[in-house]
Each structure stands twice: as C-alpha cells, then as structure tokens.
Design a protein around this motif. Sequence first.
Motif, PDB file in Angstrom:
ATOM      1  N   PRO A 103      -1.056 -25.620  82.025  1.00  0.00           N
ATOM      2  CA  PRO A 103      -0.848 -25.474  83.476  1.00  0.00           C
ATOM      3  C   PRO A 103       0.329 -24.565  83.777  1.00  0.00           C
ATOM      4  CG  PRO A 103      -1.311 -27.762  82.932  1.00  0.00           C
ATOM      5  CD  PRO A 103      -1.177 -27.043  81.633  1.00  0.00           C
ATOM      6  N   GLU A 104       0.260 -23.887  84.912  1.00  0.00           N
ATOM      7  CA  GLU A 104       1.239 -22.848  85.243  1.00  0.00           C
ATOM      8  C   GLU A 104       2.671 -23.345  85.249  1.00  0.00           C
ATOM      9  OE1 GLU A 104       0.048 -19.601  88.176  1.00  0.00           O
ATOM     10  OE2 GLU A 104      -1.311 -21.251  88.676  1.00  0.00           O
ATOM     11  N   ARG A 105       2.872 -24.583  85.630  1.00  0.00           N
ATOM     12  CA  ARG A 105       4.253 -25.074  85.737  1.00  0.00           C
ATOM     13  C   ARG A 105       4.926 -25.173  84.371  1.00  0.00           C
ATOM     14  NH1 ARG A 105       0.920 -29.453  86.057  1.00  0.00           N
ATOM     15  NH2 ARG A 105       1.475 -31.300  84.809  1.00  0.00           N
ATOM     16  N   ARG A 106       4.141 -25.137  83.265  1.00  0.00           N
ATOM     17  CA  ARG A 106       4.725 -25.175  81.916  1.00  0.00           C
ATOM     18  C   ARG A 106       4.223 -24.016  81.053  1.00  0.00           C
ATOM     19  NH1 ARG A 106       3.422 -30.666  82.552  1.00  0.00           N
ATOM     20  NH2 ARG A 106       1.657 -30.486  81.134  1.00  0.00           N
ATOM     21  N   ARG A 107       3.516 -23.092  81.670  1.00  0.00           N
ATOM     22  CA  ARG A 107       2.903 -22.014  80.900  1.00  0.00           C
ATOM     23  C   ARG A 107       3.942 -21.078  80.290  1.00  0.00           C
ATOM     24  NH1 ARG A 107      -1.328 -19.546  84.391  1.00  0.00           N
ATOM     25  NH2 ARG A 107      -2.640 -21.230  83.572  1.00  0.00           N
ATOM     26  N   GLY A 108       5.028 -20.820  81.007  1.00  0.00           N
ATOM     27  CA  GLY A 108       6.053 -19.939  80.468  1.00  0.00           C
ATOM     28  C   GLY A 108       6.651 -20.485  79.190  1.00  0.00           C
ATOM     29  N   ALA A 109       6.969 -21.782  79.185  1.00  0.00           N
ATOM     30  CA  ALA A 109       7.538 -22.395  77.985  1.00  0.00           C
ATOM     31  C   ALA A 109       6.551 -22.340  76.824  1.00  0.00           C
ATOM     32  CB  ALA A 109       7.938 -23.838  78.273  1.00  0.00           C
ATOM     33  N   ALA A 110       5.272 -22.600  77.107  1.00  0.00           N
ATOM     34  CA  ALA A 110       4.259 -22.555  76.051  1.00  0.00           C
ATOM     35  C   ALA A 110       4.114 -21.150  75.484  1.00  0.00           C
ATOM     36  CB  ALA A 110       2.918 -23.048  76.598  1.00  0.00           C
ATOM     37  N   SER A 111       4.058 -20.156  76.359  1.00  0.00           N
ATOM     38  CA  SER A 111       3.949 -18.770  75.892  1.00  0.00           C
ATOM     39  C   SER A 111       5.179 -18.374  75.079  1.00  0.00           C
ATOM     40  CB  SER A 111       3.788 -17.826  77.089  1.00  0.00           C
ATOM     41  OG  SER A 111       2.576 -18.069  77.764  1.00  0.00           O
ATOM     42  N   GLY A 112       6.367 -18.834  75.527  1.00  0.00           N
ATOM     43  CA  GLY A 112       7.579 -18.523  74.793  1.00  0.00           C
ATOM     44  C   GLY A 112       7.563 -19.097  73.390  1.00  0.00           C
ATOM     45  N   LEU A 113       7.095 -20.333  73.250  1.00  0.00           N
ATOM     46  CA  LEU A 113       7.021 -20.942  71.923  1.00  0.00           C
ATOM     47  C   LEU A 113       6.066 -20.185  71.010  1.00  0.00           C
ATOM     48  CD1 LEU A 113       6.933 -24.753  72.803  1.00  0.00           C
ATOM     49  CD2 LEU A 113       8.700 -23.567  71.480  1.00  0.00           C
ATOM     50  N   VAL A 114       4.909 -19.814  71.555  1.00  0.00           N
ATOM     51  CA  VAL A 114       3.891 -19.167  70.736  1.00  0.00           C
ATOM     52  C   VAL A 114       4.333 -17.771  70.298  1.00  0.00           C
ATOM     53  CG1 VAL A 114       1.569 -18.187  70.834  1.00  0.00           C
ATOM     54  CG2 VAL A 114       1.963 -20.531  71.603  1.00  0.00           C
TER      55      VAL A 114
END
Length: 411
Positions: free
Chosen positions: A136-147
């Motif tokens: 979901p967009e509200r946590r997408r930045g953190a997920a993309s950063g980890l990957v």
Amino acid sequence: MSRAPGPDAGSPDRSPSLRPVASGVLANLAVGTLFAWSLVAPDVTADVGAPPGSGSAVFAAALVVFTAVLLGVGRGMARFGPRWLLGAAAVLAGAGLGLTATAQRPELPWLGVGLLFGAANGVAYGVSVALAARVPERRRGAASGLVVGAYAAGPVLLGFAAPPALAVAGWRTALAVLAVTATGLLVAAAALAPADRAAGAGADRAREPVERGALVALWVLFAGGAAPGLVLFATAAPLAAARGLDAEAAGAAVSLLAAGNLAGRLAAGWWSDAVGRLPALVTALAVTTTALGALAVSSGAAAVLPAFAAVGLAYGAVSALVPAATADRVGARAFATVYGRVFTAWGCAGLLAPALAGEVAAAGSRRPGALLLLAAPVVPAVLAVVALARRPTGRGPSAAGNRPTPAGGRG
C-alpha cells in the motif's frame, strides 16, 4: 473535500504479508553482486586470455542485457508469475557465474556474466521492485527502499569479503562459491514470492496506461537524477586523487560514496512515506547540486569526503524514489510494464557515464569549476518533478506530491 481512493484503499488486506518484500530483498541481494565484478575482472580476463580492460566491456554488456530484459518483466509476470520468474533467475545466475568460474576461453565471460548473469539481473530486479510496488502507498516508499537497498548491499558486502577470499582461494573458487550463494538466495526468494501471477494485487486494478507526458517526465527525472552519481561512481578514485586526496583518503571517498548510496536507498523511501514522493525527490536533487558545488570549489579531505557521501546518498535516494513514484502513479498491476520503460533512463545514463569519466577526472585537477557541469542533468530532472506535480492523478497520495494521508483513512 474527499479524494478518490488509492489503489490499496479498497483492499481487504491493509497489513500485507512481508513475504513479497523479503523475497525482493533476497533476490536483489543475490544479483546486485554484479556490481562487484570489477573485483575479479582483471584476474578473469588475464587467465582466460581476453584483451586487457575487456572486463569493463563485459560489465557494460551485462548492463545492456539487464535493461533490455527488464522491459519484458511485466509480460513475464502476467504470464508466469513472480515465483517462476525468480526460479528462472536462479538458473540464469547459477549457470552464468558457474560458467565463468570454469572458463578457459576469452568469450565465456561475455556469455556467463555479460549475457546470463545480466539477464538474471533484469529478471530478479524487475520482479523485486514490482513486488515492492504491491505494498500500500502509505508504506510503499519504505518497501521500495528496502528492496533496492538490498541491490546496493551485495557489492558492499563483497567489497569486504572478496579480497581475503581471492587471496586465499583464487578467483575461480570465489566465483564458484558466489554462484552457489546467489542461486540459493534466488531459490529462497522464489519460495517466498507469490505463486499466482495476480497474488498480492488484491483490489488494486491498473489504471489506464500512464499518459505519455508523465512517462516522459519519469524518464527524464530518473536519467537526470541518476547521471551525476553514475559519473562519480565511474571516476571516484581518480577524481578524489585529483581533488588533493592521497591513496588512503581516496579509498575512503569511494567507500563513503558506496555507503551513501546504500543509506540513501534505505532512508529516502521511508522518509518519502511521511513527506511525499515528489518533495523527497526535490530534496535529493538539491543535495546532489550542493555536493557537486562543494566538490568544484573546494579540495582536501574535509570537503571531498562529505561531498562524495552526499552524492552517494542522493543517488541512492533517486534509485529508491523513482520506482515508488512510478507505482503511485500507475498502480501495482501496470507497474512492471511501465517501470521497464522508465528504467531505460538509468541504462542510458549508465552507459554514458564511463564515456564522461575521463573528462571529469581531468577536470578535477585542471579546471575544477567544470565539475559543476555534472549538475547540468539535475535541471531537466527538476523540471520533470514540476511536470509531475502539475499532472495530479486524482487518487489519494499520488496527487499533491504523493503525500499519504494518515493510516486508517483518506483525507
């Protein structure tokens, strides 16, 4: 006034499993080791009878294959799903690195690393960022950063482990161990990935294909935002020496550049979930410009080391934020196809960077003010951010700078 719901607003699962993100992290940790190729390339080319310096050409070929394969990942995910594609990446990586480890002919590194491992990179990286886009967009930045941070972590880890391993066991054994390790990580990533090609997308339906203007803006943003960092990576050691650093300090500058890249990827995505994707991108571009200005007007370790770290930080931030911003705009289902086109911007910038490296290193000693020209690509990147801000998607955080509303509701 209420906003239209975002792609995850109607999803029954507002706390998605971490398995897809973990899958992407493992996959990128495996294939990101491509960027440590320079650690063994001189020994490989010498032992197989390849021309001196051809190792960098093999790496360039791998980048071309990487970018080309990434263009087809969207169709591949629609047809086979993430699990099967990561399984294929495991086969490609193991075969490519294993073939190179046993090479006796000069053309085999081209086949093993340039073609097969380059293709494994395109498949694994494309699937990984697509899995992060499903968050979901509200946590997408953190997920993309980890990957994408995992992709940068691979060469950082090898930078510490490879020199002693090469001294003790030689490049063939070291490369064979890497082949087994990368294959194992990709197999584990495949086991964690969704089996169904539609798994994890929930109610997130792809919108109409992204308008051409937005696609062009994303492309220009990625190319302009990544170019200064890529040029600095290509010429880091000689440029640091040209700005007055001794060999030890120049090595520290290179390490800080890599560490900044990793830190920027991890931190920027998380931060963008709070402040918005576009404001975070503008900040990264401003940091790049400021650091290049400091590098142009100052010399010595006190100025050069922080400048290298800042450029690495900003480059890592752009690398994490562009995929998240693309997913915000087009939705998770369309992401893999659209991002393949956007990513060609990085491929173009990466191929041009070595061509500029020599001129940049020379400018560092003769005409340091010319280093400000490295900031020139930032200008169209800023204009691209402005263009994206003027093209609201009309859906939740994608509008108004992609700033998410508090969890539990849409403003």
